[in-house]
Scaffold this motif. Structure first.
Motif, short mmCIF file in Angstrom:
data_model
loop_
_atom_site.label_atom_id
_atom_site.label_comp_id
_atom_site.label_asym_id
_atom_site.label_seq_id
_atom_site.Cartn_x
_atom_site.Cartn_y
_atom_site.Cartn_z
N LYS A 43 0.84 -1.19 0.00
CA LYS A 43 0.00 0.00 0.00
C LYS A 43 0.87 1.24 0.00
O LYS A 43 2.01 1.22 0.47
CB LYS A 43 -0.89 0.04 1.25
CG LYS A 43 -1.98 -1.01 1.27
CD LYS A 43 -3.06 -0.66 2.26
CE LYS A 43 -3.86 0.55 1.82
NZ LYS A 43 -5.01 0.82 2.70
N VAL A 44 0.32 2.34 -0.53
CA VAL A 44 1.01 3.62 -0.44
C VAL A 44 0.98 4.06 1.01
O VAL A 44 -0.08 4.35 1.57
CB VAL A 44 0.33 4.68 -1.34
CG1 VAL A 44 1.03 6.02 -1.18
CG2 VAL A 44 0.34 4.24 -2.79
N SER A 175 -7.47 19.25 -1.80
CA SER A 175 -6.70 18.24 -1.07
C SER A 175 -5.63 17.63 -1.98
O SER A 175 -5.87 17.39 -3.16
CB SER A 175 -7.61 17.13 -0.56
OG SER A 175 -6.87 16.06 -0.03
N ARG A 176 -4.47 17.39 -1.42
CA ARG A 176 -3.44 16.69 -2.16
C ARG A 176 -3.79 15.21 -2.28
O ARG A 176 -4.59 14.69 -1.51
CB ARG A 176 -2.08 16.86 -1.48
CG ARG A 176 -1.47 18.24 -1.76
CD ARG A 176 -0.19 18.47 -1.02
NE ARG A 176 0.49 19.64 -1.55
CZ ARG A 176 1.44 20.30 -0.92
NH1 ARG A 176 1.85 19.92 0.28
NH2 ARG A 176 2.02 21.37 -1.48
N VAL A 177 -3.15 14.54 -3.25
CA VAL A 177 -3.32 13.12 -3.42
C VAL A 177 -2.00 12.43 -3.12
O VAL A 177 -0.92 13.04 -3.21
CB VAL A 177 -3.80 12.77 -4.85
CG1 VAL A 177 -5.17 13.35 -5.11
CG2 VAL A 177 -2.79 13.26 -5.88
N GLY A 178 -2.08 11.18 -2.75
CA GLY A 178 -0.88 10.43 -2.41
C GLY A 178 -0.42 9.57 -3.56
O GLY A 178 -1.19 9.19 -4.45
N ALA A 179 0.87 9.24 -3.56
CA ALA A 179 1.45 8.32 -4.54
C ALA A 179 2.67 7.68 -3.91
O ALA A 179 3.32 8.28 -3.03
CB ALA A 179 1.82 9.05 -5.84
N PHE A 221 1.08 15.15 -3.48
CA PHE A 221 1.23 16.16 -4.52
C PHE A 221 -0.08 16.92 -4.72
O PHE A 221 -1.17 16.36 -4.52
CB PHE A 221 1.59 15.51 -5.86
CG PHE A 221 2.86 14.71 -5.86
CD1 PHE A 221 4.10 15.32 -5.67
CD2 PHE A 221 2.82 13.34 -6.05
CE1 PHE A 221 5.27 14.57 -5.68
CE2 PHE A 221 3.98 12.59 -6.06
CZ PHE A 221 5.21 13.21 -5.87
N ASP A 222 0.04 18.16 -5.17
CA ASP A 222 -1.13 18.87 -5.67
C ASP A 222 -1.62 18.13 -6.92
O ASP A 222 -0.83 17.78 -7.80
CB ASP A 222 -0.77 20.31 -6.04
CG ASP A 222 -0.38 21.14 -4.84
OD1 ASP A 222 -0.82 20.82 -3.72
OD2 ASP A 222 0.38 22.12 -5.01
N TRP A 256 4.18 2.60 -9.71
CA TRP A 256 3.61 3.56 -8.77
C TRP A 256 2.14 3.25 -8.51
O TRP A 256 1.40 2.82 -9.41
CB TRP A 256 3.72 4.97 -9.32
CG TRP A 256 5.11 5.55 -9.28
CD1 TRP A 256 6.13 5.29 -10.14
CD2 TRP A 256 5.61 6.48 -8.33
NE1 TRP A 256 7.25 5.99 -9.78
CE2 TRP A 256 6.96 6.74 -8.67
CE3 TRP A 256 5.07 7.12 -7.22
CZ2 TRP A 256 7.76 7.62 -7.95
CZ3 TRP A 256 5.86 7.99 -6.49
CH2 TRP A 256 7.19 8.24 -6.85
N LEU A 257 1.72 3.49 -7.28
CA LEU A 257 0.31 3.44 -6.92
C LEU A 257 -0.11 4.82 -6.43
O LEU A 257 0.71 5.56 -5.86
CB LEU A 257 0.06 2.41 -5.81
CG LEU A 257 0.24 0.94 -6.18
CD1 LEU A 257 0.01 0.07 -4.95
CD2 LEU A 257 -0.71 0.53 -7.30
N ALA A 258 -1.37 5.15 -6.63
CA ALA A 258 -1.90 6.44 -6.19
C ALA A 258 -3.01 6.22 -5.17
O ALA A 258 -3.55 5.12 -5.04
CB ALA A 258 -2.41 7.25 -7.38
N THR A 259 -3.35 7.28 -4.45
CA THR A 259 -4.43 7.23 -3.46
C THR A 259 -5.50 8.24 -3.82
O THR A 259 -5.27 9.16 -4.61
CB THR A 259 -3.91 7.55 -2.05
OG1 THR A 259 -3.69 8.98 -1.95
CG2 THR A 259 -2.62 6.81 -1.74
N PRO A 260 -6.68 8.12 -3.23
CA PRO A 260 -7.66 9.21 -3.33
C PRO A 260 -7.16 10.44 -2.56
O PRO A 260 -6.04 10.45 -2.03
CB PRO A 260 -8.91 8.61 -2.68
CG PRO A 260 -8.67 7.14 -2.60
CD PRO A 260 -7.19 6.97 -2.48
#
Length: 384
Positions: A43-44, A175-179, A221-222, A256-260
């Motif tokens: 998981k991220v 909100s920023r998002v995760g990666a 990240f933005d 890479w994986l991203a998040t909401p």
């Protein structure tokens, strides 16, 4: 009248859900732990367990779990901002991959008597006599079960609630998002025992070595900047360069994986025979690395209410969870929101870093969330 099939159904087998299942199974309750993905899984996540997380595990009766899994002691925080470097000493902390931690917590719950089903999606449905229904789907098969109390610990994604439940998810604007990614080789300049944090105008990147020797990279990240740069690898490279950190060319070829959105809240975090835990309840940008600590604390704090709800459920139990959750985690999340505000403003960030460099004690509120006594006052004694 048919009694519910389970005393507790826990949806989501991350740290919050798995620890709650472990504690409730120790109380000899019939516990079903449901997870939509197969384990172990990556998981991220920053993979960092601070002193709060480690003390929570100790209070849960799992004091040696992280060390037995090979958790790497974390002793320093290395910050970079606008080519300015700063190193701070860290209190008690460990780095441990989520694949290994989450699997171990799930297995610990099973050892106490919980039933664990992976590869199974769950949706919370309406009340039933003495409980609440949960719809399960695994492959092409669907079924409905029920429990006296349902706990939702599904992380940042959809909480799996039907509109009739009456809980709404609110995402903070902008909100920023995760990666994140995992680097099995390379990143040699980022040594073990240190959290490396690069801060940029449009996000930040954290790197830490895990128990396998791999480098875990987690970032925020933005959203617009992530799109403009063409993806997480390019955005991370830009933040590292802006902070004056060494490049990590291996990250361009990584998966890479991203998040909401990282800053979101479900409100209220409770309904009839239903409590939300961990990131499913609320979450803010995780710069301070407290996410797993919040999740584990929330799991412990919910246990007495779940036990009480086995015999009688009332709106007062729901109100108690709202108050307890706010007292336990709300103040820390407000502090983290303030930090996130500062990090988005280069001038303010630069001044803050200079102040901490001159007076390191200013960083104490972020590095020392609770001492042992403070934790004891907020979380009940572990289950016998």
């Amino acid at each position: 009248m048919t009694a519910p099939q389970w005393d507790v159904v826990v949806i989501g087998a991350g740290p919050a859900g798995a620890l709650a299942a472990h504690q409730l199974a120790r109380q000899r309750l019939r516990v079903l732990l449901v997870e939509k993905r197969a384990f172990p899984r990556w998981k991220v996540c920053g993979t960092c367990l601070d002193g709060v997380a480690l003390r929570a595990l100790a209070r849960a009766g799992l004091p040696d779990l992280v060390d037995h899994l090979g958790g790497v002691p974390l002793t320093h925080l290395h910050l970079g901002l606008q080519h300015r470097q700063l190193e701070l000493e860290l209190p008690l902390g460990r780095s441990l991959s989520r694949g290994r931690l989450d699997l171990a917590l799930g297995e610990a719950a099973v050892a106490e008597g919980a039933v664990w089903r992976t590869g199974t999606a769950a949706t919370v449905a309406g009340p039933c006599p003495g409980g609440r229904e949960v719809r399960l789907r695994s492959g092409g098969a669907a079924e409905t079960t029920s429990a006296r109390v349902v706990l939702v610990a599904t992380g940042l994604g959809s909480p799996g609630l039907t509109p009739a439940v009456g809980i709404r998810r609110r995402v903070q604007p902008h909100s920023r998002v995760g990666a994140g990614c995992r680097l099995e080789t390379g990143a040699r300049s980022y040594g073990g025992g240190t959290i490396h944090m690069a801060i940029g105008r449009h996000g930040y990147v954290g790197l830490v070595r895990t128990e396998t020797g791999a480098t875990n990279l987690a970032a925020a990240f933005d959203r617009d900047h992530l799109i403009r740069t063409g993806g997480a690898a390019a955005a991370a490279a830009g933040v590292l360069a802006e902070a004056g950190f060494e490049p990590v060319p291996e990250a361009h070829a990584a998966a890479w994986l991203a998040t909401p959105a990282l800053t979101a809240q479900c409100w209220p975090p409770a309904a009839e025979r239903l409590l939300l835990l961990g990131d499913a309840a609320s979450y803010v940008e995780p710069f301070t690395g407290e996410g797993m600590g919040w999740a584990l604390l929330g799991a412990l704090a919910a246990v007495p209410l779940v036990v009480q709800g086995q015999h009688h459920w009332s709106r007062e139990l729901e109100r108690q969870w709202v108050r307890r959750y706010g007292r336990l985690i709300g103040s820390r999340q407000r502090l983290c929101r303030g930090l996130a505000f500062a990090l988005r403003r280069p001038g303010l960030s630069r001044c803050a870093l200079a102040a901490v460099e001159r007076w390191p004690a200013l960083a104490a509120p972020f590095l020392h969330p609770f001492d042992g006594a403070g934790l004891k006052s907020l979380v009940p004694e572990p289950c016998p």
